[in-house]
Design a protein around this motif. Structure first.
Motif, PDB file in Angstrom:
ATOM      1  N   PRO A  98      37.337  37.911  43.396  1.00 24.24           N
ATOM      2  CA  PRO A  98      37.975  38.213  42.125  1.00 24.24           C
ATOM      3  C   PRO A  98      37.142  38.101  41.081  1.00 24.24           C
ATOM      4  CG  PRO A  98      38.775  36.005  43.141  1.00 24.24           C
ATOM      5  CD  PRO A  98      38.067  36.711  44.166  1.00 24.24           C
ATOM      6  N   THR A  99      37.291  38.777  40.139  1.00 18.40           N
ATOM      7  CA  THR A  99      36.436  38.730  38.880  1.00 18.40           C
ATOM      8  C   THR A  99      36.838  38.453  37.610  1.00 18.40           C
ATOM      9  OG1 THR A  99      36.182  40.907  38.955  1.00 18.40           O
ATOM     10  CG2 THR A  99      34.378  39.941  39.896  1.00 18.40           C
ATOM     11  N   ALA A 100      38.167  39.099  37.514  1.00 12.70           N
ATOM     12  CA  ALA A 100      38.759  39.106  36.166  1.00 12.70           C
ATOM     13  C   ALA A 100      40.120  38.604  36.293  1.00 12.70           C
ATOM     14  CB  ALA A 100      38.759  40.493  35.481  1.00 12.70           C
ATOM     15  N   LEU A 101      40.712  38.053  35.448  1.00 17.99           N
ATOM     16  CA  LEU A 101      42.273  37.447  35.541  1.00 17.99           C
ATOM     17  C   LEU A 101      43.106  38.010  34.140  1.00 17.99           C
ATOM     18  CD1 LEU A 101      41.756  33.968  36.948  1.00 17.99           C
ATOM     19  CD2 LEU A 101      42.239  36.088  38.090  1.00 17.99           C
ATOM     20  N   GLN A 111      49.278  25.102  30.364  1.00 22.56           N
ATOM     21  CA  GLN A 111      49.071  23.747  31.196  1.00 22.56           C
ATOM     22  C   GLN A 111      48.313  24.007  32.530  1.00 22.56           C
ATOM     23  OE1 GLN A 111      50.218  20.621  30.104  1.00 22.56           O
ATOM     24  NE2 GLN A 111      50.228  21.756  28.347  1.00 22.56           N
ATOM     25  N   ILE A 112      48.255  25.422  32.947  1.00 29.54           N
ATOM     26  CA  ILE A 112      47.386  25.706  34.019  1.00 29.54           C
ATOM     27  C   ILE A 112      46.160  26.735  33.587  1.00 29.54           C
ATOM     28  CG2 ILE A 112      47.390  26.843  36.312  1.00 29.54           C
ATOM     29  CD1 ILE A 112      50.383  25.818  36.585  1.00 29.54           C
ATOM     30  N   LEU A 113      45.030  26.397  33.939  1.00 26.87           N
ATOM     31  CA  LEU A 113      43.860  27.401  33.902  1.00 26.87           C
ATOM     32  C   LEU A 113      43.706  27.850  35.338  1.00 26.87           C
ATOM     33  CD1 LEU A 113      41.589  28.504  31.970  1.00 26.87           C
ATOM     34  CD2 LEU A 113      40.294  26.494  32.862  1.00 26.87           C
ATOM     35  N   TYR A 114      43.798  29.045  35.047  1.00 27.20           N
ATOM     36  CA  TYR A 114      43.312  29.920  36.447  1.00 27.20           C
ATOM     37  C   TYR A 114      41.722  30.488  36.278  1.00 27.20           C
ATOM     38  CZ  TYR A 114      48.535  30.382  37.074  1.00 27.20           C
ATOM     39  OH  TYR A 114      49.842  30.255  37.278  1.00 27.20           O
ATOM     40  N   VAL A 115      40.933  30.211  37.554  1.00 24.99           N
ATOM     41  CA  VAL A 115      39.698  30.390  37.631  1.00 24.99           C
ATOM     42  C   VAL A 115      39.353  31.390  38.784  1.00 24.99           C
ATOM     43  CG1 VAL A 115      37.073  29.465  37.592  1.00 24.99           C
ATOM     44  CG2 VAL A 115      39.130  28.602  36.283  1.00 24.99           C
ATOM     45  N   ALA A 116      39.001  32.752  38.678  1.00 29.84           N
ATOM     46  CA  ALA A 116      38.337  33.308  39.659  1.00 29.84           C
ATOM     47  C   ALA A 116      37.052  32.860  40.371  1.00 29.84           C
ATOM     48  CB  ALA A 116      38.238  34.930  39.213  1.00 29.84           C
ATOM     49  N   GLU A 117      36.943  32.512  41.656  1.00 34.27           N
ATOM     50  CA  GLU A 117      35.839  32.079  42.175  1.00 34.27           C
ATOM     51  C   GLU A 117      35.359  33.172  43.073  1.00 34.27           C
ATOM     52  OE1 GLU A 117      33.732  28.144  44.525  1.00 34.27           O
ATOM     53  OE2 GLU A 117      36.127  28.351  44.553  1.00 34.27           O
ATOM     54  N   VAL A 142      45.021  40.051  39.056  1.00 36.28           N
ATOM     55  CA  VAL A 142      43.638  39.726  39.495  1.00 36.28           C
ATOM     56  C   VAL A 142      42.956  40.698  40.028  1.00 36.28           C
ATOM     57  CG1 VAL A 142      42.480  38.291  41.498  1.00 36.28           C
ATOM     58  CG2 VAL A 142      44.611  37.571  40.626  1.00 36.28           C
ATOM     59  N   ALA A 143      41.808  41.124  39.354  1.00 39.04           N
ATOM     60  CA  ALA A 143      41.016  42.140  39.615  1.00 39.04           C
ATOM     61  C   ALA A 143      40.078  41.753  40.901  1.00 39.04           C
ATOM     62  CB  ALA A 143      40.157  42.428  38.412  1.00 39.04           C
ATOM     63  N   ARG A 144      40.184  42.643  41.936  1.00 38.83           N
ATOM     64  CA  ARG A 144      39.495  42.402  43.389  1.00 38.83           C
ATOM     65  C   ARG A 144      38.188  43.225  43.107  1.00 38.83           C
ATOM     66  NH1 ARG A 144      43.314  41.579  46.947  1.00 38.83           N
ATOM     67  NH2 ARG A 144      41.377  41.025  48.436  1.00 38.83           N
ATOM     68  N   TYR A 145      37.009  42.678  42.902  1.00 39.57           N
ATOM     69  CA  TYR A 145      35.642  43.439  42.613  1.00 39.57           C
ATOM     70  C   TYR A 145      35.235  43.667  44.087  1.00 39.57           C
ATOM     71  CZ  TYR A 145      30.952  44.132  40.991  1.00 39.57           C
ATOM     72  OH  TYR A 145      29.601  44.685  40.697  1.00 39.57           O
ATOM     73  N   ASP A 146      34.551  44.618  44.169  1.00 36.38           N
ATOM     74  CA  ASP A 146      33.856  44.981  45.408  1.00 36.38           C
ATOM     75  C   ASP A 146      32.672  46.237  44.753  1.00 36.38           C
ATOM     76  OD1 ASP A 146      32.953  44.929  47.925  1.00 36.38           O
ATOM     77  OD2 ASP A 146      34.503  45.861  48.940  1.00 36.38           O
TER      78      ASP A 146
END
Length: 193
Positions: free
Chosen positions: A112-115, A75-81, A125-129
């Motif tokens: 964040p780039t990946a979930l 019911q919920i879609l999470y999106v990394a912005e 949550v992948a925290r990209y740098d």
């Protein structure tokens, strides 16, 4: 799918398929830097595969939308912005009508780039740098209520681009990483699953 209403897509980034509704969700952000904070052009789309209809959930308003994941009940879609360093939440209410809100705001790292969602509904949550800015990667652990409960360091892998939970071992998280061109497994602490 290459366009929406006559306008070319920037370049799909990630996708997830609903196992119950036969809907395919994908982010459209193009290469890193194509959609920025100053020029938010990224989108999130849904394709109803039963009737082959493409529907925008957020059209040309996001700053590099990247990874996405569905909650356990879908019911919920999470999106990394990525460029706004946050997770967006698209909640359905009623069925088929999506409401977008900020689910979690981060500080530090590029974004964040990946979930991935665990078998218990916990969001990873992948925290990209960039490798030039950070030596190690980071995976943040967020409850379905939006509470940050843990950070998992990923030594020597700062540019995490993908996360996926093993279907045969619920505590095994598979990670893809850009700067080393690698794919590694991580055992997630039992209390975080």
């Amino acid at each position: 799918v290459k366009e929406y209403e006559g306008k070319s897509l920037l370049g799909p980034n990630s996708l997830v398929l609903s196992s119950t509704s036969n809907r395919l969700y994908f982010t459209d952000s193009g290469p890193l830097g194509e959609s920025t904070i100053e020029n938010a052009q990224g989108s999130v789309f849904m394709i109803d595969l039963n009737v082959s209809v493409l529907k925008p959930l957020a059209l040309t308003c996001l700053s590099h939308p990247a990874g996405l994941a569905l909650s356990l009940d879908e019911q919920i879609l999470y999106v990394a912005e990525t460029y706004k360093n946050r997770i967006m939440r698209f909640a359905q209410n009623p069925e088929g009508v999506y409401h977008m809100s900020t689910f979690y705001q981060f500080n530090g790292k590029l974004g964040p780039t990946a979930l991935a969602v665990s078998s218990q509904g916990i969001l990873y949550v992948a925290r990209y740098d960039f490798a030039k800015c950070s030596k190690d990667g980071l995976i943040s652990v967020i409850t379905p209520e939006g509470e940050h409960i843990n950070d998992l360091p990923v030594n020597g892998l700062p540019e995490i681009t993908g996360l996926f939970f093993s279907k045969t071992n619920a505590s095994e998280l598979i990670i893809t990483e850009n700067s080393t061109n690698s794919c590694v497994k991580m055992t997630v602490p039992q209390e975080d699953i």
